[in-house]
Scaffold this motif. Structure first.
Motif, short mmCIF file in Angstrom:
data_model
loop_
_atom_site.label_atom_id
_atom_site.label_comp_id
_atom_site.label_asym_id
_atom_site.label_seq_id
_atom_site.Cartn_x
_atom_site.Cartn_y
_atom_site.Cartn_z
N HIS A 1 0.61 -1.42 0.14
CA HIS A 1 -0.04 0.08 0.11
C HIS A 1 0.42 1.35 0.03
CE1 HIS A 1 -3.37 2.75 1.12
NE2 HIS A 1 -3.03 2.49 1.34
N ILE A 2 1.38 1.39 1.09
CA ILE A 2 2.53 2.92 1.08
C ILE A 2 3.83 2.41 0.22
CG2 ILE A 2 3.56 4.13 2.78
CD1 ILE A 2 2.00 3.86 4.78
N GLY A 3 3.83 3.34 -0.83
CA GLY A 3 5.07 3.00 -0.95
C GLY A 3 6.52 3.52 -1.40
N PRO A 4 7.76 3.57 -1.74
CA PRO A 4 9.04 4.58 -1.57
C PRO A 4 8.57 5.71 -2.55
CG PRO A 4 9.74 2.05 -1.44
CD PRO A 4 7.73 1.99 -2.26
N TYR A 5 7.91 4.96 -3.84
CA TYR A 5 8.28 5.91 -4.80
C TYR A 5 6.89 6.55 -5.48
CZ TYR A 5 13.30 4.95 -5.38
OH TYR A 5 14.74 5.40 -4.34
N THR A 6 6.65 7.79 -4.88
CA THR A 6 5.16 8.62 -5.64
C THR A 6 5.46 9.60 -5.64
OG1 THR A 6 4.54 9.03 -3.12
CG2 THR A 6 3.39 6.68 -4.15
N ILE A 7 4.21 10.38 -6.11
CA ILE A 7 4.48 12.27 -6.69
C ILE A 7 3.79 12.86 -5.72
CG2 ILE A 7 5.23 11.08 -8.78
CD1 ILE A 7 2.76 12.24 -10.57
N SER A 8 2.95 12.17 -5.16
CA SER A 8 1.53 12.69 -4.93
C SER A 8 1.53 13.62 -3.21
CB SER A 8 0.40 12.61 -4.64
OG SER A 8 -1.37 13.63 -4.21
N ASN A 9 0.58 13.90 -2.90
CA ASN A 9 1.11 14.21 -0.51
C ASN A 9 1.97 13.26 -0.01
OD1 ASN A 9 -0.69 15.98 -1.53
ND2 ASN A 9 -2.52 14.88 -0.15
N HIS A 10 1.99 11.81 -0.06
CA HIS A 10 2.76 10.99 0.47
C HIS A 10 4.41 11.04 0.34
CE1 HIS A 10 -1.18 10.67 2.84
NE2 HIS A 10 -1.73 10.02 1.57
N ALA A 11 4.65 11.51 -0.95
CA ALA A 11 6.21 11.28 -1.39
C ALA A 11 6.86 12.43 -0.81
CB ALA A 11 6.06 12.44 -2.92
N THR A 12 6.26 12.88 0.39
CA THR A 12 7.58 13.53 1.45
C THR A 12 7.05 12.98 2.87
OG1 THR A 12 6.26 15.47 1.34
CG2 THR A 12 8.07 14.89 -0.12
N ASP A 13 5.89 12.35 3.18
CA ASP A 13 6.01 11.70 4.61
C ASP A 13 7.35 11.01 4.97
OD1 ASP A 13 3.24 12.46 3.88
OD2 ASP A 13 2.92 10.32 4.08
N SER A 14 7.34 11.46 6.68
CA SER A 14 8.85 11.03 7.23
C SER A 14 8.57 8.93 6.67
CB SER A 14 8.55 10.93 8.42
OG SER A 14 6.94 10.70 9.33
N ASP A 15 7.50 8.42 6.75
CA ASP A 15 7.73 6.79 6.74
C ASP A 15 8.18 6.63 5.30
OD1 ASP A 15 5.02 7.74 5.36
OD2 ASP A 15 4.34 5.96 6.49
N VAL A 16 8.69 7.79 4.52
CA VAL A 16 8.44 7.45 3.79
C VAL A 16 10.22 8.18 2.68
CG1 VAL A 16 8.59 7.94 0.73
CG2 VAL A 16 6.11 7.26 2.43
N ILE A 17 10.44 9.35 3.48
CA ILE A 17 11.79 9.67 3.29
C ILE A 17 12.43 9.91 4.31
CG2 ILE A 17 10.54 11.06 1.20
CD1 ILE A 17 10.58 13.58 3.25
N GLY A 18 12.26 9.55 5.51
CA GLY A 18 13.00 9.35 6.86
C GLY A 18 13.94 8.37 6.55
N GLU A 19 14.62 8.36 8.15
CA GLU A 19 15.96 8.04 7.87
C GLU A 19 15.93 6.27 7.38
OE1 GLU A 19 19.65 7.39 10.48
OE2 GLU A 19 18.47 9.09 11.26
N ASN A 20 14.87 5.73 8.63
CA ASN A 20 14.17 4.65 8.21
C ASN A 20 12.87 4.65 7.34
OD1 ASN A 20 12.03 5.54 9.86
ND2 ASN A 20 11.57 3.74 10.98
N GLY A 21 12.20 5.46 6.49
CA GLY A 21 11.79 5.34 5.89
C GLY A 21 11.93 4.31 4.57
N LEU A 22 10.64 4.05 4.18
CA LEU A 22 10.69 3.46 2.73
C LEU A 22 11.83 3.43 1.97
CD1 LEU A 22 6.66 2.54 2.47
CD2 LEU A 22 8.73 1.41 3.62
N ARG A 23 11.38 4.37 1.63
CA ARG A 23 12.85 5.18 0.28
C ARG A 23 14.02 4.74 0.37
NH1 ARG A 23 10.96 11.16 -2.17
NH2 ARG A 23 9.72 9.48 -1.85
N ASN A 24 14.27 4.55 2.39
CA ASN A 24 15.95 4.83 2.46
C ASN A 24 16.14 3.30 2.79
OD1 ASN A 24 16.96 8.14 2.60
ND2 ASN A 24 16.33 8.08 3.98
N LYS A 25 15.24 2.99 3.49
CA LYS A 25 15.76 1.25 3.17
C LYS A 25 14.91 0.10 2.45
CE LYS A 25 17.89 1.84 8.23
NZ LYS A 25 17.57 1.03 8.77
#
Length: 887
Positions: A474-498
């Motif tokens: 459901h929540i993915g690392p690479y999107t382009i709308s509201n959640h693209a900058t959420d902490s659970d996506v871009i944070g240190e332990n977020g989906l995009r980094n981990k």
């Protein structure tokens, strides 16, 4: 999106009520927008307030009651806008509001009339949680934790807007607690936090002369077991139907003859969301591959059956097509209708689709059963004739609602409170469904257990010959709308980094995402987060060009926008920038943006879905759009792309152990002291034995031949939370690293491995009094002395069938029992557990968990869960052992 503080909700949420016949008029007992007395001064009223109305000098006002600091918080379509604002007594500190607001009203009834009614229903709206009393007796609660409710008790949910619960069946409770004449209806509304921006409450009580006839509802068909020979089914009925009967007939004629049916019996439980309903689940097994069937589900004793449905089993191989869609997220009835129409049109547009993948967020509020009633009800015809592959969305993490509505086969020892993660094979593709409603220190939105399972599952699939691996989350690392900058996506332990680097490392081909309600597609993303250089070939499909990426060196991420009403704008925050958007092949503004400047104005205009075909080493995806204002709302193509593999995949280079299947007890909590397990529990499979042999070189405590200590130069523990404990364990000779220079801290540990670590730490020895296990021959030689020593010390006693089960993965319940015994912590039979999932802790383990928790020797895994069935990692096991040595 729904902001939530996870907690185990009470199991009292609304029942599915069949639609009322038009000619059957309801009687209103308590009108909406009634006059109530209320108290919002922040003074604890204890319990006496629940039985008195006339004696209170509280302020009086009309419902709905509450306050709102947001655009969404002060209005529902059911009850309207706020009539009485209750925030005047809260003072100037908006971050320290009272948790509880009290309301009381009176209702006059004639008990002779009440007894004649067939059904008594409540409809109400609340933000955040509520407890309702009739003449001092609690009759209903929702959004609240279990146990005694006090003035300071926080709601279990933190909603951004009121949630409407329609037609809650309170027939038995109201008939038992109402009295002739005046009755006191008392309500306490609780906030999820002291800084909550919204509060809302109103309710209505109605009566129907006749109760609706019993019927089967909310039928869904899922993969459960081998798709070639098995199928899973789930359905709901009123509580009176206790049997779970499934009948299946091969589809060789125009109509089925169920007198010749294969019959299967499933299992039944009371719905956590809807206590006046039963949830039924059943599995069909032993079916023929690539075969069409009719089916029906119901109760043979009561002769209550669903409409006839159809399904097909998977073929042995060959090309196939499926549909991907996301975020139906239906809250209101019209949104459920719209979502059902999207599904119907998708199946008509892609008629050869073998199943439908849903990337999560089926409804807006997963704990509101009425929303499930609407969505699944309007979609019922489609769901009776396709297989759904669901992922849990962040709007359905409560009350095991996701897992109860879909009969999937979750990973062993995984927690299904917030969702489920699982996998299956279809032809040459291995599909993995993740649950992004979990959390851990290391990974946002995912647990350590889930990530380790993912690694093992991929390795197993590669070994079995899977040519493609597709992930649904459901929540993915690479999107382009509201959640693209959420902490659970871009944070240190977020989906995009981990998680995204792991996807590339595991050579995942395609990740299907939801959550962001906009169409987007990336280029192949490499482990370092850059886009891979690609070779492409161009063909013609549907009269248009289509580009196929050849042997992509990275993972492609796709988000299919929304199949429902809610849409979002493209994220324009500077922290993304051109470099980020250059990772995408498609990253334009939402196609619904032309219909308004706000999400509310865009809502409902545009829906999307994708048809995906896999034919050998060629994958083709065609994205469709439905614009309610164009082309008579018929789907049209907006994107198409593909992937071609010209050579075989290589196995990803990562050190995870092979996953094992079939060697765990279905209860997930096997105890050496559990006398209830019958023969067969703990039986090892060949796969398990192979795993133990693989581990022998690591666990053998002998030196390297020259007396030197084990090396401390390990490649994979730098920055790990247990690095210090691992180093101490190696220095103490409890463990050492693998030959490849890794420790594998997040790999699961089995029983033989753990007892060897524990035995080495405690210097357990064979006293000569052999503890014989029937599977002694399966216990590795390097572990036998410690297994015998642990048994003689009373730390383990094996299973009821006389086996030890050396290759079985250790879970947290077993771990605590063994550690508690090793530490001489006496079980506390009288202790009261406070974990939110305490009902999942096996009875044989509960006293040890209580005692160890009381001694602060063990704690939960976050969000006040103990997770007894969760597998234990090597790092967790060693860290606890090293803590034991300090005692």
């Amino acid at each position: 999106m729904l902001l939530a503080i996870f907690a185990l909700l009470t199991g009292l949420i609304q029942a599915a009520i069949p639609s009322v016949k038009a000619e059957e008029k309801e009687t209103i007992l308590l009108p909406k927008n009634s006059t109530w007395k209320y108290l919002d001064t922040g003074v604890d009223q204890k319990n006496l307030w629940r039985t008195d109305h006339s004696g209170k000098d509280w302020p009086t006002g009309s419902a709905p009651f509450g306050y709102s600091a947001s655009a969404y918080g002060g209005l529902t379509s059911q009850f309207g806008p706020l009539e009485t604002v209750t925030s005047s007594s809260y003072g100037s500190d908006s971050r320290n509001k009272p948790i509880t607001t009290y309301l009381v009203t009176e209702m006059h009834v004639d008990m002779n009339e009440i007894e004649q009614y067939g059904q008594l229903l409540a409809t109400f709206a609340v933000d955040d949680g509520v407890v309702i009393y009739v003449n001092g007796t609690e009759v209903y609660r929702v959004g609240m934790p279990k146990g005694e409710i006090q003035f300071s008790t926080l709601a279990a949910t933190l909603n951004y807007a009121p949630v409407v619960f329609k037609n809650v069946d309170l027939t038995a409770l109201l008939k038992a607690n109402l009295k002739d004449g005046e009755n006191v209806i008392a309500v306490e509304v609780h906030q999820g936090s002291k800084s909550s921006s919204n509060l809302y409450f109103d309710m209505e009580l109605t009566a129907l002369k006749e109760a609706p006839a019993s019927e089967v509802s909310k039928v869904a068909v899922t993969f459960h077991g081998d798709p070639k020979t098995s199928k899973g089914f789930v359905w709901y009925t009123p509580i009176a139907s206790a049997r779970s009967d499934l009948q299946i007939v091969e589809r060789t004629a125009a109509t089925p003859d169920f007198d010749q049916a294969l019959s299967f019996t499933g299992h039944t439980q009371v719905s956590s969301n809807s206590p006046t309903e039963h949830v039924h689940k059943a599995e069909a097994t032993g079916l023929k591959p690539d075969t069409a069937y009719y089916f029906r589900v119901g109760d043979q004793t009561l002769d209550i059956w669903s409409d006839v449905g159809t399904f097909e089993t998977a073929p042995e191989g060959g090309a196939f097509t499926f549909i991907d869609l996301a975020d139906t997220q239906a809250q209101e009835e019209d949104q459920a209708v719209l979502s059902s129409q999207t599904l119907t049109k998708a199946l008509a547009t892609v008629p050869d689709a073998k199943f439908v993948v849903h990337n999560g967020d089926f409804v807006e509020n997963g704990h509101a059963e009425g929303e499930w009633n609407q969505l699944l009800g309007y979609s019922q015809e489609s769901l009776l004739n396709t297989t759904i592959v669901p992922a849990a969305g962040n709007h359905e993490p409560y009350n095991s609602a996701f897992f109860e509505h879909f009969n999937v086969e979750p990973a062993e020892n995984s927690d299904t409170t917030t969702g489920a993660y699982y996998s299956y094979d279809y032809s040459n593709v291995h599909f993995i469904v993740l649950n992004t409603n979990e959390n851990s220190t290391e990974y946002a939105d995912m647990s350590l257990h889930q990530v380790e399972w993912l690694k093992q599952d991929v390795e197993k699939a590669r070994a079995a010959g899977a040519e493609w691996i597709i992930v649904n989350m459901h929540i993915g690392p690479y999107t382009i709308s509201n959640h693209a900058t959420d902490s659970d996506v871009i944070g240190e332990n977020g989906l995009r980094n981990k998680i995204a680097p792991l996807m590339a490392e595991l050579k995942i081909d395609l990740v299907l995402q939801g959550h962001d309600h906009i169409y987007a597609r990336t280029k192949p993303i490499k482990r370092d987060g850059t886009a891979a250089d690609t070779d492409k070939i161009t063909e013609t499909l549907h009269g248009e060009s289509i580009e196929y990426t050849v042997n992509p060196d990275g993972t492609i991420y796709l988000i299919p926008a929304t199949a429902g009403a809610f849409v979002y704008f493209k994220n324009k925050k500077e922290q993304l920038g051109d470099a980020y958007f250059n990772l995408f092949e498609r990253a334009e503004e939402n196609h619904a943006a032309k219909y308004g400047s706000t999400p509310n104005q865009m809502k409902g205009h545009v829906q999307n879905f994708v048809g995906i075909t896999v034919d050998g080493r060629k994958l083709t995806a065609v994205a469709y759009e439905i614009d309610q204002n164009l082309n008579n709302a018929e789907p049209f193509i907006v994107d198409q792309f593909g992937i071609v593999k010209e050579r075989a995949d290589t196995t990803p280079n990562h050190p995870s152990k092979p996953v094992r299947s079939g060697d765990h007890d279905s209860s997930g909590g096997i105890s050496d002291s559990d006398p209830s397990k019958g023969a067969g529990a703990g039986t090892d499979t060949g796969a398990g034995e192979n795993t133990i042999k693989d581990e022998e070189s690591e666990l053998n405590p002998t030196d390297d031949g020259n007396g030197t200590a084990p090396t401390l130069h390990l490649n994979d523990i730098a920055g790990h939370w247990a690095a210090a404990a691992i180093k101490r364990g190696i220095e103490a000779g409890v463990v050492k690293g693998y030959g490849d220079g890794n420790f594998r801290p997040d790999a699961a540990v089995n029983r033989a491995e753990f007892i060897t670590m524990l035995g080495r730490a405690l210097k357990l020895q064979d006293s000569g009094s052999k503890a014989l296990f029937k599977d002694l021959a399966n216990i590795p030689v390097w572990a036998q002395i410690y297994v015998v020593g642990a048994a003689n010390a009373g730390i383990i006693s094996g299973y009821a069938d006389g086996t030890f089960g050396p290759s079985k993965i250790l879970n947290r319940a077993e771990l605590v029992v063994m550690i508690a015994r090793a530490a001489n912590i006496q079980p506390d039979e009288a202790a009261v557990l406070t974990f939110s999932d305490m009902k999942d802790i096996p009875a044989w383990a509960a006293p040890y968990v209580a005692a160890a928790s009381k001694e602060s020797f063990v704690s939960g895994v976050g969000q006040n869960r103990f997770a007894p069935k969760q597998s234990v990692t090597r790092a967790e096991a060693l860290a606890l052992i090293m803590s034991l040595l300090k005692q």
